[in-house]
Design a protein around this motif. Structure first.
Motif, PDB file in Angstrom:
ATOM      1  N   GLU A 182       0.840  -1.195   0.000  1.00  0.00           N
ATOM      2  CA  GLU A 182       0.000   0.000   0.000  1.00  0.00           C
ATOM      3  C   GLU A 182       0.873   1.242   0.000  1.00  0.00           C
ATOM      4  N   LEU A 183       0.504   2.208  -0.844  1.00  0.00           N
ATOM      5  CA  LEU A 183       1.194   3.491  -0.856  1.00  0.00           C
ATOM      6  C   LEU A 183       0.717   4.315   0.329  1.00  0.00           C
ATOM      7  N   LYS A 184       1.630   4.618   1.243  1.00  0.00           N
ATOM      8  CA  LYS A 184       1.274   5.409   2.423  1.00  0.00           C
ATOM      9  C   LYS A 184       1.325   6.905   2.111  1.00  0.00           C
ATOM     10  N   ASP A 185       2.400   7.338   1.462  1.00  0.00           N
ATOM     11  CA  ASP A 185       2.539   8.742   1.090  1.00  0.00           C
ATOM     12  C   ASP A 185       3.758   8.875   0.191  1.00  0.00           C
ATOM     13  N   TYR A 186       4.004  10.087  -0.285  1.00  0.00           N
ATOM     14  CA  TYR A 186       5.249  10.318  -1.018  1.00  0.00           C
ATOM     15  C   TYR A 186       5.715  11.745  -0.816  1.00  0.00           C
ATOM     16  N   THR A 187       7.016  11.923  -0.983  1.00  0.00           N
ATOM     17  CA  THR A 187       7.629  13.237  -0.938  1.00  0.00           C
ATOM     18  C   THR A 187       8.266  13.512  -2.297  1.00  0.00           C
ATOM     19  N   PHE A 188       8.569  14.779  -2.559  1.00  0.00           N
ATOM     20  CA  PHE A 188       9.132  15.118  -3.870  1.00  0.00           C
ATOM     21  C   PHE A 188      10.189  16.207  -3.722  1.00  0.00           C
ATOM     22  N   LYS A 189      11.039  16.272  -4.721  1.00  0.00           N
ATOM     23  CA  LYS A 189      11.977  17.390  -4.821  1.00  0.00           C
ATOM     24  C   LYS A 189      12.251  17.651  -6.293  1.00  0.00           C
ATOM     25  N   VAL A 190      12.756  18.833  -6.600  1.00  0.00           N
ATOM     26  CA  VAL A 190      13.154  19.145  -7.966  1.00  0.00           C
ATOM     27  C   VAL A 190      14.653  19.396  -7.991  1.00  0.00           C
ATOM     28  N   ILE A 191      15.251  19.015  -9.109  1.00  0.00           N
ATOM     29  CA  ILE A 191      16.663  19.306  -9.346  1.00  0.00           C
ATOM     30  C   ILE A 191      16.712  20.328 -10.479  1.00  0.00           C
ATOM     31  N   PRO A 192      16.881  21.618 -10.169  1.00  0.00           N
ATOM     32  CA  PRO A 192      16.906  22.653 -11.209  1.00  0.00           C
ATOM     33  C   PRO A 192      18.043  22.394 -12.200  1.00  0.00           C
ATOM     34  N   ALA A 193      17.744  22.592 -13.478  1.00  0.00           N
ATOM     35  CA  ALA A 193      18.738  22.257 -14.499  1.00  0.00           C
ATOM     36  C   ALA A 193      18.566  23.140 -15.730  1.00  0.00           C
ATOM     37  N   SER A 194      19.519  23.002 -16.626  1.00  0.00           N
ATOM     38  CA  SER A 194      19.454  23.635 -17.947  1.00  0.00           C
ATOM     39  C   SER A 194      19.539  22.535 -18.995  1.00  0.00           C
ATOM     40  N   ILE A 195      18.940  22.762 -20.161  1.00  0.00           N
ATOM     41  CA  ILE A 195      18.993  21.742 -21.210  1.00  0.00           C
ATOM     42  C   ILE A 195      20.376  21.667 -21.849  1.00  0.00           C
ATOM     43  N   SER A 196      21.231  22.623 -21.509  1.00  0.00           N
ATOM     44  CA  SER A 196      22.565  22.695 -22.103  1.00  0.00           C
ATOM     45  C   SER A 196      23.596  22.976 -21.021  1.00  0.00           C
ATOM     46  N   SER A 197      24.793  22.492 -21.240  1.00  0.00           N
ATOM     47  CA  SER A 197      25.859  22.742 -20.261  1.00  0.00           C
ATOM     48  C   SER A 197      26.497  24.116 -20.456  1.00  0.00           C
ATOM     49  N   VAL A 198      26.122  24.798 -21.556  1.00  0.00           N
ATOM     50  CA  VAL A 198      26.616  26.159 -21.825  1.00  0.00           C
ATOM     51  C   VAL A 198      25.425  27.049 -22.145  1.00  0.00           C
ATOM     52  N   ASP A 199      25.624  28.370 -21.987  1.00  0.00           N
ATOM     53  CA  ASP A 199      24.517  29.310 -22.180  1.00  0.00           C
ATOM     54  C   ASP A 199      24.347  29.765 -23.622  1.00  0.00           C
ATOM     55  N   TYR A 200      25.413  29.772 -24.398  1.00  0.00           N
ATOM     56  CA  TYR A 200      25.378  30.429 -25.703  1.00  0.00           C
ATOM     57  C   TYR A 200      24.830  29.553 -26.829  1.00  0.00           C
ATOM     58  N   LYS A 201      24.576  28.274 -26.542  1.00  0.00           N
ATOM     59  CA  LYS A 201      23.990  27.385 -27.548  1.00  0.00           C
ATOM     60  C   LYS A 201      23.410  26.174 -26.832  1.00  0.00           C
ATOM     61  N   ASN A 202      22.766  25.336 -27.593  1.00  0.00           N
ATOM     62  CA  ASN A 202      22.276  24.065 -27.064  1.00  0.00           C
ATOM     63  C   ASN A 202      23.270  22.979 -27.429  1.00  0.00           C
ATOM     64  N   ASP A 203      23.946  22.442 -26.418  1.00  0.00           N
ATOM     65  CA  ASP A 203      24.861  21.327 -26.703  1.00  0.00           C
ATOM     66  C   ASP A 203      24.203  19.984 -26.372  1.00  0.00           C
ATOM     67  N   TYR A 204      22.870  20.017 -26.115  1.00  0.00           N
ATOM     68  CA  TYR A 204      22.040  18.815 -25.918  1.00  0.00           C
ATOM     69  C   TYR A 204      22.439  18.002 -24.691  1.00  0.00           C
ATOM     70  N   CYS A 205      23.096  18.673 -23.751  1.00  0.00           N
ATOM     71  CA  CYS A 205      23.645  17.989 -22.579  1.00  0.00           C
ATOM     72  C   CYS A 205      23.038  18.589 -21.314  1.00  0.00           C
ATOM     73  N   PRO A 206      21.855  18.103 -20.881  1.00  0.00           N
ATOM     74  CA  PRO A 206      21.211  18.674 -19.689  1.00  0.00           C
ATOM     75  C   PRO A 206      22.114  18.614 -18.468  1.00  0.00           C
ATOM     76  N   THR A 207      22.101  19.736 -17.712  1.00  0.00           N
ATOM     77  CA  THR A 207      23.060  19.896 -16.624  1.00  0.00           C
ATOM     78  C   THR A 207      22.394  20.582 -15.430  1.00  0.00           C
ATOM     79  N   PRO A 208      22.511  20.030 -14.228  1.00  0.00           N
ATOM     80  CA  PRO A 208      21.989  20.716 -13.039  1.00  0.00           C
ATOM     81  C   PRO A 208      22.660  22.073 -12.867  1.00  0.00           C
ATOM     82  N   VAL A 209      21.912  23.053 -12.351  1.00  0.00           N
ATOM     83  CA  VAL A 209      22.469  24.389 -12.123  1.00  0.00           C
ATOM     84  C   VAL A 209      22.636  24.611 -10.627  1.00  0.00           C
TER      85      VAL A 209
END
Length: 395
Positions: A335-362
């Motif tokens: 039985e599911l009693k409850d759940y907790t959650f969190k978010v990991i803020p990120a960017s879709i790119s490891s650099v700001d000036y383009k999309n290098d398709y490499c998601p990276t936590p900020v």
């Protein structure tokens, strides 16, 4: 005369000895009989029959309320799920080849681990990871007719499935507006590739029923462009079917909403809440290419848009903010009693000036700013969107 007295004395001694012996025998007899009598009684008046040679006796006591498993004795399990948004692991043939996702892979020496290298440790340390696969894995060349205007047709080479398997992404949803970009062949090829790679998939009629640490999780996928009776009936039927097959936790993942809008439209809200009312435990969404509102509805979490993630659909989108949603499910018994959650803020790119398709936590100011943005979008969560596990307020 003396002899007669001696004989009389001996006789008296013998009589006393005989009497004493008789009394001892009588006491022993009474004791033995009493012991035998009481040992042959069980529960008042039910005698226990001795088993015959080579026979086995099984005692089945009548169960009482004390024999039922108590909540404190049930096994407790903690299951960690990670979810992320649109993964367009391919490109449109009309895009500039030099800045495309396939070219980026070539530039990295065809190292499939490149794209998820900055989030791989997160996915490998959870129990299950689910994303939206917004592309086809196919060699087909005939594009589907998607009408006039600006349309995109996404595909990646079949071997691109290794991007998923090398980064511990165990499941995907196929329900989106690009899964039929190369018609039925493109769709069928994608399904076959995922099957062969042992990647779970849901949506477009498929369901995931996954045993995770002995607990069954059900995942569903839908294109939720409009709130129709037909779609509602399908959602309700699918949830009921997963329940009947033992699913303890059920999570639909929708593709819906309007691009670039940070708040959900009524169709999204109505379908999400209907899913919860029908028995879903959490609802996920994607498509708008931006983060949307998160909602606490009746103590259940709705994430209307997880935004893009590893997104080959644009070489430099203006909006690069994204996040990984992690949910910790607390199971007791089955039985599911409850759940907790969190978010990991990120960017879709490891650099700001383009999309290098490499998601990276900020980190630092970027992280703080993104958390504030998400909390401002999500008033029903009362500021509880954090990068640490938080309970949902059930009030």
């Amino acid at each position: 005369m003396r002899r007669r007295r001696r004989n009389s004395k001996k006789f008296k001694i013998r009589r006393i000895g005989f009497a004493t012996f008789s009394i001892i025998i009588l006491i022993l007899s009474v004791y033995s009989f009493s012991k035998l009598f009481y040992s042959n009684k069980s529960n008042g008046n039910n005698p226990v029959t001795e088993p015959k040679d080579n026979a086995t006796t099984t005692v089945n006591p009548t169960p009482t309320t004390d024999d039922k498993p108590k909540e404190k004795d049930l096994e407790k399990k903690e299951i960690l799920l990670s979810a992320a948004g649109d993964c367009t692991l391919g490109t449109d043939t009309n895009f500039a080849k030099s800045t495309s996702l396939p070219t980026m892979l070539q530039n990295q020496g065809n190292d499939y681990t490149y794209f998820m290298k900055n989030v791989e440790h997160i996915f490998k340390n959870d129990d299950y990871t689910l994303v939206n696969l917004e592309t086809t894995f196919t060699d087909a060349t005939k594009k589907a007719n998607k009408g006039s205007g600006t349309v995109f047709h996404f595909k990646g080479s079949k071997d691109f499935v290794n991007i998923l398997t090398s980064s511990s992404i165990e499941g995907v949803t196929l329900s989106n507006n690009h899964i039929y970009d190369y018609g039925k062949q493109g769709f069928d090829d994608t399904v076959e590739v995922l099957k062969n790679a042992k990647v779970d998939f849901c949506g477009e009629g498929f369901k995931i029923l996954k045993d995770i640490k002995g607990v069954k999780f059900g995942f569903l996928g839908y294109q939720g462009w409009s709130d129709t009776e037909k779609l509602r009936n399908t959602i309700k039927k699918d949830i009921d079917e997963l329940k009947e097959n033992g699913a303890t936790v059920i999570i639909p993942y929708f593709h819906w909403g309007i691009e670039s809008q940070f708040k959900p439209i009524d169709t999204q809200v109505n379908l999400a809440r209907f899913s919860i009312d029908s028995g879903a435990h959490m609802v996920l969404g994607s498509h708008p290419h931006v983060i949307q509102t998160m909602e606490n509805y009746k103590g259940k979490l709705i994430a209307y848009s997880l935004s893009n993630f590893s997104f080959g659909g644009n070489s430099n989108p203006r909006e690069k903010r994204t996040f990984i949603l992690q949910t910790k499910f607390n199971i007791q018994g089955n039985e599911l009693k409850d759940y907790t959650f969190k978010v990991i803020p990120a960017s879709i790119s490891s650099v700001d000036y383009k999309n290098d398709y490499c998601p990276t936590p900020v980190e630092g100011d970027k992280k703080d700013s993104l958390l504030k943005f998400m909390n401002d979008l999500s008033p029903t969560l009362n500021g509880s969107i954090k990068d640490e596990f938080t309970e949902l307020n059930n009030s």
